[in-house]
Design a protein around this motif. Sequence first.
Motif, short mmCIF file in Angstrom:
data_model
loop_
_atom_site.label_atom_id
_atom_site.label_comp_id
_atom_site.label_asym_id
_atom_site.label_seq_id
_atom_site.Cartn_x
_atom_site.Cartn_y
_atom_site.Cartn_z
N MET A 1 0.85 -1.19 0.00
CA MET A 1 0.00 0.00 0.00
C MET A 1 0.88 1.24 0.00
SD MET A 1 -3.12 1.02 2.61
CE MET A 1 -2.12 1.16 4.10
N LEU A 2 0.50 2.23 -0.79
CA LEU A 2 1.24 3.48 -0.85
C LEU A 2 0.52 4.53 0.00
CD1 LEU A 2 3.85 4.13 -2.41
CD2 LEU A 2 2.45 5.29 -4.12
N VAL A 3 1.26 5.15 0.91
CA VAL A 3 0.72 6.19 1.78
C VAL A 3 1.66 7.39 1.74
CG1 VAL A 3 -0.52 4.61 3.29
CG2 VAL A 3 1.87 5.18 3.78
N TYR A 4 1.23 8.49 2.35
CA TYR A 4 1.97 9.74 2.21
C TYR A 4 2.18 10.41 3.56
CZ TYR A 4 0.59 8.82 -2.56
OH TYR A 4 0.40 8.20 -3.78
N LYS A 5 3.32 11.10 3.68
CA LYS A 5 3.67 11.81 4.91
C LYS A 5 4.06 13.25 4.56
CE LYS A 5 4.75 12.28 9.31
NZ LYS A 5 3.69 12.27 10.35
N TYR A 6 3.31 14.22 5.11
CA TYR A 6 3.60 15.63 4.90
C TYR A 6 4.67 16.08 5.89
CZ TYR A 6 -0.51 16.22 1.88
OH TYR A 6 -1.40 16.13 0.85
N MET A 7 5.57 16.97 5.43
CA MET A 7 6.68 17.41 6.27
C MET A 7 7.08 18.85 5.94
SD MET A 7 9.24 14.14 6.01
CE MET A 7 8.72 12.49 6.54
N THR A 8 7.77 19.48 6.89
CA THR A 8 8.44 20.73 6.59
C THR A 8 9.62 20.43 5.67
OG1 THR A 8 9.98 20.57 8.44
CG2 THR A 8 7.84 21.60 8.89
N GLY B 1 3.70 5.13 20.36
CA GLY B 1 4.00 6.11 19.33
C GLY B 1 3.07 5.93 18.14
N ILE B 2 2.68 7.04 17.53
CA ILE B 2 1.79 7.02 16.38
C ILE B 2 2.50 7.65 15.19
CG2 ILE B 2 -0.40 7.85 15.43
CD1 ILE B 2 -0.87 5.90 17.66
N LEU B 3 2.47 6.96 14.07
CA LEU B 3 2.92 7.52 12.79
C LEU B 3 1.68 7.92 12.01
CD1 LEU B 3 5.07 8.08 10.59
CD2 LEU B 3 4.77 5.69 9.86
N SER B 4 1.54 9.21 11.76
CA SER B 4 0.36 9.73 11.06
C SER B 4 0.66 9.86 9.58
CB SER B 4 -0.04 11.09 11.64
OG SER B 4 -0.43 10.96 12.98
N LEU B 5 -0.14 9.18 8.78
CA LEU B 5 0.00 9.16 7.33
C LEU B 5 -1.32 9.57 6.69
CD1 LEU B 5 1.74 5.70 7.37
CD2 LEU B 5 2.93 7.86 6.98
N THR B 6 -1.34 9.68 5.39
CA THR B 6 -2.58 10.06 4.71
C THR B 6 -2.64 9.40 3.34
OG1 THR B 6 -3.96 11.94 4.04
CG2 THR B 6 -1.59 12.15 3.68
N ARG B 7 -3.82 9.48 2.72
CA ARG B 7 -4.04 8.83 1.43
C ARG B 7 -3.70 9.72 0.24
NH1 ARG B 7 -7.63 4.78 2.66
NH2 ARG B 7 -8.74 4.98 4.63
N ASN B 8 -3.63 11.03 0.49
CA ASN B 8 -3.64 11.98 -0.61
C ASN B 8 -2.45 12.94 -0.52
OD1 ASN B 8 -4.24 13.82 -2.62
ND2 ASN B 8 -6.22 14.42 -1.77
N PRO B 9 -1.55 12.95 -1.51
CA PRO B 9 -0.41 13.87 -1.46
C PRO B 9 -0.74 15.25 -2.01
CG PRO B 9 -0.22 12.49 -3.40
CD PRO B 9 -1.48 12.03 -2.67
N LEU B 10 -1.98 15.47 -2.46
CA LEU B 10 -2.35 16.72 -3.11
C LEU B 10 -3.52 17.40 -2.42
CD1 LEU B 10 -2.04 15.51 -6.82
CD2 LEU B 10 -0.36 16.82 -5.49
N VAL C 1 6.27 16.14 0.68
CA VAL C 1 5.56 14.90 1.02
C VAL C 1 6.39 13.74 0.50
CG1 VAL C 1 3.55 13.49 0.43
CG2 VAL C 1 3.24 15.90 1.01
N ILE C 2 6.48 12.69 1.28
CA ILE C 2 7.11 11.46 0.78
C ILE C 2 6.04 10.39 0.60
CG2 ILE C 2 9.38 11.91 1.76
CD1 ILE C 2 8.70 9.87 3.98
N ALA C 3 6.20 9.60 -0.44
CA ALA C 3 5.35 8.45 -0.69
C ALA C 3 6.06 7.21 -0.15
CB ALA C 3 5.08 8.29 -2.19
N ILE C 4 5.37 6.47 0.72
CA ILE C 4 5.98 5.33 1.41
C ILE C 4 5.24 4.05 1.05
CG2 ILE C 4 6.60 4.36 3.65
CD1 ILE C 4 6.38 7.18 4.82
N ASP C 5 5.98 3.03 0.71
CA ASP C 5 5.42 1.70 0.53
C ASP C 5 5.38 1.04 1.91
OD1 ASP C 5 5.51 -1.29 0.21
OD2 ASP C 5 5.35 -0.76 -1.91
N THR C 6 4.18 0.76 2.41
CA THR C 6 4.06 0.28 3.79
C THR C 6 4.67 -1.10 4.01
OG1 THR C 6 1.82 -0.57 3.33
CG2 THR C 6 1.99 1.66 4.23
N GLU C 7 4.61 -1.96 3.01
CA GLU C 7 5.20 -3.29 3.14
C GLU C 7 6.71 -3.18 3.26
OE1 GLU C 7 4.12 -6.27 3.53
OE2 GLU C 7 1.97 -6.18 3.08
#
Length: 245
Positions: free
Chosen positions: A1-8, A68-77, A93-99
């Motif tokens: 699954m591909l998920v996204y993480k927003y960052m400074t 600890g919680i890692l907060s991710l999202t479905r949408n990079p836009l 934003v980075i796109a992460i492969d969860t597997e």
Amino acid sequence: MLVYKYMTLQGLDACLNNRTIRFTKPVNFNDPFDCAAAAADVAVEGLNIRTAGSTNADKLFLIRNGIGILSLTRNPLNPLMWAHYGENHRGGVIAIDTEEAGLECTETNIIPASAGNVIYTTVRPSVDGDHIPSHGEITAQHDRLMLERLFLYKSLHWSYEEEIRVARHVDPTRQVQYQELKIPISAIKAVYLGAKYSHALVDDWDRQLPRVHLKHRIYDIYRCRLDRQTWDLHAERYDPELPIA
């Protein structure tokens, strides 16, 4: 699954350099209600649950400091996510492969990414009358409904985030706010740069900001652009041979 993480922008550069993502304790979240289910024996002072013994309120307090919680999202836009978590569209934003990142393993994660869809409601979940295990005993095998009440319920106000969570045990020392997880380089599939990324570089007179588009070319890099007619963002592939604009 591909998920996204927003960052400074600084956070993005650190993530790409170190290949790490961060699990943060809920007690340090911007939402004081997060992972704080309702309990009749809660002693509240500024919405911070205070420990006194072995009540459910006490256990919730310890959970908020030991998980600890890692907060991710479905949408990079998502324009709101860029404004709130992407440094006002200047970050990334980075796109992460969860597997590949190890975020689906039920031995190391209490809640893996595939089971981490946040539930948005108008009613705060309650643990009155429930038996809550201590934070050190919680595993992925615990009752699913209990795990949801402890970690996945949020107010409807936050629904724009489309959040996916991963939960795991972290150092319960109160001084430690987060714990970093090393991930393989192959788990990072793409990098998105904000619509104001080039503006940030132009304003950076002292050249203190990282030039991510120049330093990290092993990933697919995209630039976000504003649609000329709608409120949408679009992603365009960045060509490293061309100047950033």
